[in-house]
Design an enzyme around this catalytic site. Structure first.
Site, PDB file in Angstrom:
ATOM      1  CG  HIS A  32      -1.939   1.003   1.330  1.00 12.68           C
ATOM      2  ND1 HIS A  32      -3.170   0.864   0.729  1.00 12.68           N
ATOM      3  CD2 HIS A  32      -1.971   2.197   1.954  1.00 12.68           C
ATOM      4  CE1 HIS A  32      -3.908   1.930   0.988  1.00 12.68           C
ATOM      5  NE2 HIS A  32      -3.206   2.761   1.734  1.00 12.68           N
ATOM      6  CG  ASP A  34      -0.972   5.582   2.522  1.00  9.95           C
ATOM      7  OD1 ASP A  34      -2.157   5.467   2.149  1.00  9.95           O
ATOM      8  OD2 ASP A  34      -0.447   4.833   3.372  1.00  9.95           O
ATOM      9  CG  MET A  36      -0.634  11.548   2.063  1.00  9.91           C
ATOM     10  SD  MET A  36      -0.248  11.565   3.815  1.00  9.91           S
ATOM     11  CE  MET A  36      -0.910   9.953   4.287  1.00  9.91           C
ATOM     12  CG  HIS A  65      -5.067   5.628  -0.160  1.00  9.15           C
ATOM     13  ND1 HIS A  65      -5.113   5.548   1.219  1.00  9.15           N
ATOM     14  CD2 HIS A  65      -6.085   6.452  -0.524  1.00  9.15           C
ATOM     15  CE1 HIS A  65      -6.114   6.297   1.662  1.00  9.15           C
ATOM     16  NE2 HIS A  65      -6.714   6.859   0.634  1.00  9.15           N
ATOM     17  CG  MET A  67      -5.211  10.124   0.925  1.00  8.14           C
ATOM     18  SD  MET A  67      -4.297   9.512   2.346  1.00  8.14           S
ATOM     19  CE  MET A  67      -3.185   8.386   1.510  1.00  8.14           C
ATOM     20  N   GLY A 141      -4.097  11.108   6.396  1.00  7.39           N
ATOM     21  CA  GLY A 141      -3.009  12.077   6.523  1.00  7.39           C
ATOM     22  C   GLY A 141      -1.782  11.523   7.235  1.00  7.39           C
ATOM     23  CG  PHE A 142      -0.720  12.378  10.048  1.00  4.07           C
ATOM     24  CD1 PHE A 142       0.510  12.997   9.818  1.00  4.07           C
ATOM     25  CD2 PHE A 142      -1.872  13.159   9.997  1.00  4.07           C
ATOM     26  CE1 PHE A 142       0.579  14.366   9.569  1.00  4.07           C
ATOM     27  CE2 PHE A 142      -1.817  14.529   9.742  1.00  4.07           C
ATOM     28  CZ  PHE A 142      -0.582  15.125   9.533  1.00  4.07           C
ATOM     29  N   GLY A 144      -0.414   5.541  12.157  1.00  2.00           N
ATOM     30  CA  GLY A 144      -0.318   5.464  13.615  1.00  2.00           C
ATOM     31  C   GLY A 144      -1.440   6.157  14.369  1.00  2.00           C
ATOM     32  CG  ASP A 174      -5.853   3.002   4.672  1.00  2.00           C
ATOM     33  OD1 ASP A 174      -5.018   2.773   5.568  1.00  2.00           O
ATOM     34  OD2 ASP A 174      -5.612   3.726   3.684  1.00  2.00           O
ATOM     35  N   GLY A 175      -6.521   2.301   8.219  1.00  2.82           N
ATOM     36  CA  GLY A 175      -6.274   3.237   9.310  1.00  2.82           C
ATOM     37  C   GLY A 175      -6.525   2.641  10.679  1.00  2.82           C
ATOM     38  N   GLY A 176      -5.473   2.610  11.481  1.00  4.14           N
ATOM     39  CA  GLY A 176      -5.631   2.207  12.875  1.00  4.14           C
ATOM     40  C   GLY A 176      -5.919   0.736  13.109  1.00  4.14           C
ATOM     41  N   GLY A 196      -0.141  -0.085   8.660  1.00  3.59           N
ATOM     42  CA  GLY A 196       1.114   0.658   8.654  1.00  3.59           C
ATOM     43  C   GLY A 196       1.873   0.383   9.927  1.00  3.59           C
TER      44      GLY A 196
HETATM   45  C1  DX5 Z   1      -3.651   7.216   6.328  1.00  2.00           C
HETATM   46  C2  DX5 Z   1      -3.156   6.247   5.297  1.00  2.00           C
HETATM   47  C3  DX5 Z   1      -3.013   4.857   5.820  1.00  2.00           C
HETATM   48  C4  DX5 Z   1      -1.980   4.721   6.907  1.00  2.00           C
HETATM   49  C5  DX5 Z   1      -2.192   3.434   7.623  1.00  2.00           C
HETATM   50  O1  DX5 Z   1      -3.846   8.458   5.753  1.00  2.00           O
HETATM   51  O2  DX5 Z   1      -4.061   6.192   4.213  1.00  2.00           O
HETATM   52  O3  DX5 Z   1      -2.764   3.948   4.769  1.00  2.00           O
HETATM   53  O4  DX5 Z   1      -0.671   4.774   6.431  1.00  2.00           O
HETATM   54  O5  DX5 Z   1      -1.333   3.383   8.728  1.00  2.00           O
HETATM   55  P1  DX5 Z   1      -1.842   2.808  10.132  1.00  2.00           P
HETATM   56  O6  DX5 Z   1      -2.181   1.356   9.922  1.00  2.00           O
HETATM   57  O7  DX5 Z   1      -0.658   2.999  11.045  1.00  2.00           O
HETATM   58  O8  DX5 Z   1      -3.042   3.605  10.563  1.00  2.00           O
HETATM   59 ZN    ZN Z   2      -3.842   4.481   2.782  1.00  2.37          ZN
END
Ligand code: DX5
Ligand code: ZN
Length: 215
Positions: A32, A34, A36, A65, A67, A141-142, A144, A174-176, A196
């Site tokens: 994956h 990301d 941005m 992905h 963004m 955006g981030f 973690g 996707d996320g957390g 991530g």
């Molecule tokens: C967030 C990203 C995610 C992120 C996932 O904006 O799209 O793909 O990197 O990372 P974790 O799994 O740490 O939330």
């Molecule tokens: Zn992503």
């Protein structure tokens, strides 16, 4: 058994080749990436040259992905850089149907991502044209960040809509994603987990990948 798409955003940017090779040897299914732009989301990550560099070493399909605003402008470039799956944000596309058509015409698989505030019902008309929905379970955006619990219900609702329409669209979450919530995410209908932090900040990425793959 879910598909797993580890997010390189949480990897070691000073040694991406090592991270990609680790994933090559692992049971992860995709990588994956990301992208941005600092406009659609409040962060700037990396762009096309990094995707091409990862492609050079990767034996797994690249799950990109975007963004970014106006993703239409870069579809051909991401195809050239080696993306297999290209996901754009619902919130970033005024003419989403046209954007998806362009991705499909390019030979890539098309995904649509939705932010936590966007209802899954917004996707009803586009579902027949896409390969996956990327359901954001954090504000993009981030890496973690903490999983937003109401995402679990959104997964269930989306699954129901997909089944009612007799479609085979995949649900990517996707996320957390964490050791605490991964089983419920899969149980509620997710087909693909993005991870991530969970993978790259783990002292033993290969064994956490195996654990996820056995969910
Ligand atoms: C967030 C990203 C995610 C992120 C996932 O904006 O799209 O793909 O990197 O990372 P974790 O799994 O740490 O939330
Ligand atoms: Zn992503």
């Amino acid at each position: 058994m879910p598909l797993l798409s580890p997010s390189l955003l949480a990897g070691d940017f000073s040694n991406l080749q090592k991270e990609v090779e680790m994933l090559n040897w692992s049971k992860a299914d995709w990588i994956h990436l990301d992208i941005m732009d600092g406009v659609f989301v409040p962060n700037i990550s990396f762009g096309l040259p990094v995707v091409s560099a990862v492609k050079k070493h990767s034996r797994k399909p690249l799950d990109v992905h975007l963004m970014i605003v106006e993703p239409d402008r870069y579809i051909d470039e991401f195809k050239k850089a080696g993306a297999e799956i290209l996901t754009v944000h619902y919130e970033a596309c005024t003419h989403l149907h046209r954007t998806i058509q362009k991705i499909n015409d390019s030979g890539m698989k098309a995904g649509v991502a939705i932010n936590p505030h966007t209802p899954v019902e917004s996707l009803i008309e586009i579902l027949p044209n896409i390969y996956l929905v990327c359901l954001m379970s954090v504000n993009p955006g981030f890496y973690g960040q903490k999983f937003i619990p109401s995402s679990l219900h959104k997964i269930e609702k989306l699954k129901k809509i997909i089944n009612e329409q007799k479609l085979s669209v995949l649900i990517e979450v996707d996320g957390g994603v964490s050791e605490e919530n991964a089983a419920s995410v899969v149980g509620n209908g997710a087909n693909i987990l993005v991870a991530g932090n969970l993978v790259f900040k783990n002292p033993d990425p290969l064994s956490i990948i195996n654990w996820i793959k056995n969910l």
